[in-house]
Scaffold this motif. Structure first.
Motif, PDB file in Angstrom:
ATOM      1  N   GLU A  95       0.837  -1.194   0.000  1.00 32.33           N
ATOM      2  CA  GLU A  95       0.000   0.000   0.000  1.00 32.33           C
ATOM      3  C   GLU A  95       0.874   1.247   0.000  1.00 32.33           C
ATOM      4  O   GLU A  95       1.915   1.294   0.675  1.00 32.33           O
ATOM      5  N   VAL A  96       0.442   2.228  -0.787  1.00 30.79           N
ATOM      6  CA  VAL A  96       1.063   3.554  -0.762  1.00 30.79           C
ATOM      7  C   VAL A  96       0.269   4.402   0.204  1.00 30.79           C
ATOM      8  O   VAL A  96      -0.971   4.452   0.114  1.00 30.79           O
ATOM      9  N   THR A  97       0.960   5.032   1.141  1.00 26.56           N
ATOM     10  CA  THR A  97       0.269   5.867   2.119  1.00 26.56           C
ATOM     11  C   THR A  97      -0.555   6.931   1.401  1.00 26.56           C
ATOM     12  O   THR A  97      -0.007   7.785   0.691  1.00 26.56           O
ATOM     13  N   GLY A  98      -1.871   6.835   1.559  1.00 28.99           N
ATOM     14  CA  GLY A  98      -2.765   7.793   0.905  1.00 28.99           C
ATOM     15  C   GLY A  98      -2.880   7.586  -0.589  1.00 28.99           C
ATOM     16  O   GLY A  98      -3.330   8.477  -1.317  1.00 28.99           O
ATOM     17  N   GLY A  99      -2.461   6.389  -1.118  1.00 27.24           N
ATOM     18  CA  GLY A  99      -2.488   6.176  -2.560  1.00 27.24           C
ATOM     19  C   GLY A  99      -2.946   4.793  -2.946  1.00 27.24           C
ATOM     20  O   GLY A  99      -3.885   4.231  -2.372  1.00 27.24           O
ATOM     21  N   ASP A 100      -2.264   4.168  -3.925  1.00 28.34           N
ATOM     22  CA  ASP A 100      -2.665   2.907  -4.539  1.00 28.34           C
ATOM     23  C   ASP A 100      -2.456   1.733  -3.580  1.00 28.34           C
ATOM     24  O   ASP A 100      -1.741   1.820  -2.575  1.00 28.34           O
ATOM     25  N   TYR A 101      -3.081   0.593  -3.928  1.00 26.83           N
ATOM     26  CA  TYR A 101      -2.983  -0.638  -3.122  1.00 26.83           C
ATOM     27  C   TYR A 101      -2.790  -1.818  -4.057  1.00 26.83           C
ATOM     28  O   TYR A 101      -3.347  -1.864  -5.153  1.00 26.83           O
ATOM     29  N   GLN A 125       7.106  -8.797  10.387  1.00 28.35           N
ATOM     30  CA  GLN A 125       6.841  -7.436  10.822  1.00 28.35           C
ATOM     31  C   GLN A 125       6.668  -6.510   9.604  1.00 28.35           C
ATOM     32  O   GLN A 125       7.274  -6.715   8.558  1.00 28.35           O
ATOM     33  N   THR A 126       5.864  -5.469   9.774  1.00 30.50           N
ATOM     34  CA  THR A 126       5.586  -4.516   8.690  1.00 30.50           C
ATOM     35  C   THR A 126       6.881  -3.833   8.237  1.00 30.50           C
ATOM     36  O   THR A 126       7.704  -3.424   9.061  1.00 30.50           O
ATOM     37  N   VAL A 127       7.032  -3.713   6.881  1.00 28.32           N
ATOM     38  CA  VAL A 127       8.227  -3.095   6.287  1.00 28.32           C
ATOM     39  C   VAL A 127       7.810  -1.800   5.589  1.00 28.32           C
ATOM     40  O   VAL A 127       6.767  -1.744   4.918  1.00 28.32           O
ATOM     41  N   TYR A 128       8.641  -0.743   5.722  1.00 35.10           N
ATOM     42  CA  TYR A 128       8.391   0.549   5.068  1.00 35.10           C
ATOM     43  C   TYR A 128       9.506   0.801   4.047  1.00 35.10           C
ATOM     44  O   TYR A 128      10.691   0.691   4.380  1.00 35.10           O
ATOM     45  N   TYR A 129       9.099   1.148   2.811  1.00 32.74           N
ATOM     46  CA  TYR A 129      10.075   1.325   1.728  1.00 32.74           C
ATOM     47  C   TYR A 129       9.773   2.641   1.004  1.00 32.74           C
ATOM     48  O   TYR A 129       8.644   2.887   0.566  1.00 32.74           O
ATOM     49  N   LYS A 159       2.847  -5.098  -8.697  1.00 30.01           N
ATOM     50  CA  LYS A 159       3.080  -3.820  -9.362  1.00 30.01           C
ATOM     51  C   LYS A 159       2.096  -2.814  -8.805  1.00 30.01           C
ATOM     52  O   LYS A 159       0.967  -3.159  -8.451  1.00 30.01           O
ATOM     53  N   ILE A 160       2.544  -1.549  -8.702  1.00 31.31           N
ATOM     54  CA  ILE A 160       1.740  -0.533  -8.046  1.00 31.31           C
ATOM     55  C   ILE A 160       2.130   0.838  -8.578  1.00 31.31           C
ATOM     56  O   ILE A 160       3.278   1.079  -8.969  1.00 31.31           O
ATOM     57  N   LYS A 161       1.145   1.756  -8.648  1.00 33.04           N
ATOM     58  CA  LYS A 161       1.393   3.107  -9.125  1.00 33.04           C
ATOM     59  C   LYS A 161       1.939   3.964  -7.991  1.00 33.04           C
ATOM     60  O   LYS A 161       1.344   4.029  -6.903  1.00 33.04           O
ATOM     61  N   VAL A 162       3.046   4.649  -8.244  1.00 34.34           N
ATOM     62  CA  VAL A 162       3.713   5.471  -7.232  1.00 34.34           C
ATOM     63  C   VAL A 162       4.275   6.710  -7.894  1.00 34.34           C
ATOM     64  O   VAL A 162       4.273   6.853  -9.126  1.00 34.34           O
TER      65      VAL A 162
END
Length: 722
Positions: A56-62, A89-93, A72-75
């Motif tokens: 998931e993109v924070t406030g964006g695509d999933y 555990q949750t990963v942030y990239y 694949k995801i739009k960013v």
């Protein structure tokens, strides 16, 4: 002209500045532009793809990963991907460019199930128990620590019973019989195993609790025993009867065990039982029957193994010595000496063993001396002394030198007798120092074992308390799912549990008080022995052998009585009076020129009706002699009076007309002032504990005896009837 110049400047600005603004705008458009990025999620070490990962993109695509871990995801540049899954555990990239993304994760280990936890604890328990067994005869403290750790991992009553049984085995091996008894009993509280009952009964015998031993043996159900265990039961029962002087019952038990051993061909047990039957007949004075059974034991021992044969020859040799059959004794002991070199190839024979070469040569020399053949006795005694010296056996060396002195004196060779006696004195001094060190080591060892046992007891209490809390929590959860009457029942159960917890704590306090009393009594004995041995040492130092021997004889009688009473909280008053009469006699024996003494008992005092803590009065008498009367210029007086107060209460007055407490304190050196009397300190602690347990049964007061002159000291001990 001016107009043209103005237009040229405007044109320059347009062509130079506009491209710059254009580039900045283009760059902003690029950064805000959405694009599709590809990536994959996989395990860090195995590179296995992970499916169904939330991207998931924070406030964006999933998006979500496919079976092969790809997504694949739009960013846009600067976006933050949040990668979530139940197994890690949750990963942030953070997106920095449009390159392919590879996210490697370490999956979290799943929580073990209850079954897996129990399996792990059981495996740890077995490993720790194996370690405890390994160190049982090598390192008591280490072995006990393994038991404590094993109890932390025990998951059943069977395992707890096994742990406490092995703990009892440890204490049995290291001759801590009272602790062995406690742990065997705890083991039996968990599981009533016949093997543990047999060990408990034997521990009672070793601890001189003969009646308890007999009762335990008789309670064992023989139907549950193997044939070998039946033999052990009858042998142990016979030992308890023999120790308690009930020889007829001892012979009956031994013969029952012998019958089973003969039927099952237990050669080792046949040997032991024949030897014990012979010993019992010897005790009853039936020497002929004893000879027959000793003949059997010698024959059977040779069929067991060489060491058992040698041990039995020594046993029979002792019998011949008592029977004054010195020729047979000498022959058997010579056979033992000849066999020992071969025996020592396989194992080391400790000095404490009865089959050491130095002891056997000493016994041979003594037998020749008793026969009047001094010339034959001397070589064996000298050989005994030489071997004892090589093996650092000071006890045999001392005995050998003393016996050799007697032999030379008997032969009229007074020069050699004098030389050997001088060597004997030196060895006695050396042995005294060694024994003092051994007493200190034994005290430290016993203290460490008690501390370890206290730790195990504490751990067991915590474990039981945790178990109770867990059970209460489960009960509470169940009660919440049923009707109101079940809640009331739960409250009743909690109240009952609280009552038993209070009762348990109260019992534990009593057990702690008993343990503290035992510890204080164990400290009193070394303190008393140390002071008495100082007196013996003074006689030896002035070469007053006869006085030293007389003092030692009385002292040994006193010590035997003290040790017999050392396990009791209270003893009859008449036994305490006998002890202080003998102790005061010994002190007067040494300080005849310093004081006289009187011991009086009022006619109204019923000495059979009162009980008193053992060794309660001795430290006060010792203080009166050593700190009051000993420093007095003239001859003093020590008075001990048992005074009637009323039907349920008496007073014991210990008075002296010595120099008094103030003057005695002034005479002390700085080192002595820093050292507090262990005897009096222990007495105060014992009295405090006993009064807590028995409701102010004993009271002690100390005051000046007189107002002027040599004031002296008066100790009043008030004793109440049960």
């Amino acid at each position: 002209m001016k107009f043209r110049t103005r237009h040229l400047i405007f044109a320059f600005a347009f062509f130079v500045i506009c491209p710059i603004y254009g580039q900045a705008g283009l760059q902003d458009n690029e950064e805000n532009k959405l694009f599709t990025v590809r990536g994959s999620v996989r395990e860090k070490y195995s590179y296995e793809p992970i499916s169904k990962v939330n991207i998931e993109v924070t406030g964006g695509d999933y998006s979500v990963t496919s079976y092969d871990g790809n997504f694949k995801i739009k960013v846009k540049i600067g976006d933050e991907l949040v990668v979530r899954h139940k197994d890690f555990q949750t990963v942030y990239y953070t997106i920095k460019n449009d390159d392919r993304i590879i996210i490697e994760v370490e999956p979290e280990e799943p929580e073990p199930t209850r079954k897996e936890i129990l399996q792990q604890k059981s495996q740890s328990f077995n490993q720790l128990m194996d370690s405890a067994q390994t160190y049982l005869k090598l390192d008591a403290e280490r072995s006990i620590k393994f038991i404590a750790d094993a109890l932390d991992n025990s998951i059943s009553q069977n395992q707890s019973a096994e742990a406490y049984e092995v703990l009892g085995d440890i204490y049995t091996h290291w001759k801590q019989n009272d602790l062995a008894i406690s742990n065997y009993r705890i083991s039996l509280q968990n599981i009533k195993a016949t093997s543990t009952q047999l060990k408990l009964a034997k521990a009672y015998t070793d601890n001189k609790n003969y009646q308890e031993s007999i009762e335990t043996y008789l309670e064992i159900k023989k139907a549950n025993l193997s044939e070998l265990q039946k033999v052990e039961l009858y042998e142990g029962l016979g030992d308890a009867y023999e120790k308690s002087k009930d020889y007829d019952k001892a012979l009956t038990a031994y013969n029952k065990g012998l019958s089973i051993s003969e039927a099952q061909h237990f050669k080792s047990k046949e040997t032991d039982l024949n030897s014990k039957i012979a010993k019992t007949y010897t005790e009853t004075g039936n020497v002929d029957r004893a000879k027959d059974f000793y003949g059997n034991s010698l024959r059977l021992a040779s069929e067991v193994n060489q060491k058992r044969a040698v041990e039995e020859k020594v046993t029979v040799a002792e019998f011949n010595n008592v029977s004054r059959n010195y020729n047979d004794e000498i022959e058997l002991r010579k056979q033992v000496v000849d066999a020992l070199p071969e025996l020592e190839k396989d194992s080391v024979i400790a000095n404490e063993s009865n089959i050491t070469p130095q002891k056997q040569n000493y016994k041979i020399g003594t037998a020749y001396y008793l026969k009047g053949e001094n010339d034959k006795a001397i070589p064996f005694l000298e050989k005994s002394i030489e071997e004892a010296d090589n093996r650092s056996d000071l006890i045999v060396k001392k005995d050998g030198l003393k016996k050799l002195t007697d032999v030379y004196k008997s032969s009229g060779d007074y020069d050699n007798a004098r030389l050997k006696f001088e060597e004997y004195i030196k060895v006695v001094d050396e042995l005294y120092i060694k024994k003092e060190q051994e007493l200190a080591q034994a005290a430290r060892f016993a203290k460490n074992l008690v501390e370890n046992q206290n730790r195990i007891t504490s751990l067991e209490n915590e474990r039981q308390l945790s178990k109770s809390r867990f059970e209460l929590a489960e009960q509470k959860n169940r009660n919440q799912q049923i009707i109101i009457y079940s809640l009331i029942g739960g409250i009743i159960l909690i109240s009952i549990a609280g009552f038993f917890t209070y009762k348990y704590i109260k019992q534990q306090r009593l057990a702690n008080n008993l343990l503290a009393l035992k510890s204080l009594r164990s400290q009193m004995n070394p303190h008393f022995i140390f002071n008495a041995l100082n007196s013996v040492n003074s006689f030896i130092a002035i070469n007053d052998e006869r006085t030293a021997n007389k003092y030692l004889s009385d002292f040994s009688f006193l010590m035997r009585a003290v040790l017999e009473n050392s396990e009791e909280d209270f003893i009859p008053l008449h036994r305490e009076i006998e002890l202080i009469e003998l102790y005061t006699k010994l002190e007067h024996f040494r300080f005849k020129d310093k004081f006289e003494y009187t011991i009086t008992v009022d006619d109204k005092v019923d000495i059979d009706a009162f009980m008193i803590p053992p060794m309660l009065l001795q430290p006060y008498i010792e203080n009166a002699v050593w700190h009051g009367l000993r420093y007095k210029d003239s001859k003093g007086h020590l008075g001990i009076r048992f005074k009637y107060k009323n039907e349920d209460e008496i007073e014991i007055h210990i008075s002296d007309d010595g120099i008094g407490r103030t003057k005695s304190k002034a005479l002390k050196t700085e080192n002595q002032k820093q050292h507090q009397s262990k005897g009096l300190t222990n007495i105060k602690k014992r009295v405090a504990i006993l009064n807590r347990m028995y409701k102010d049964k004993v009271d002690v007061s100390i005051s000046d005896f007189q107002d002027v002159g040599d004031v002296g000291t008066l100790v009043i001990v008030t004793l109440k009837k049960d």
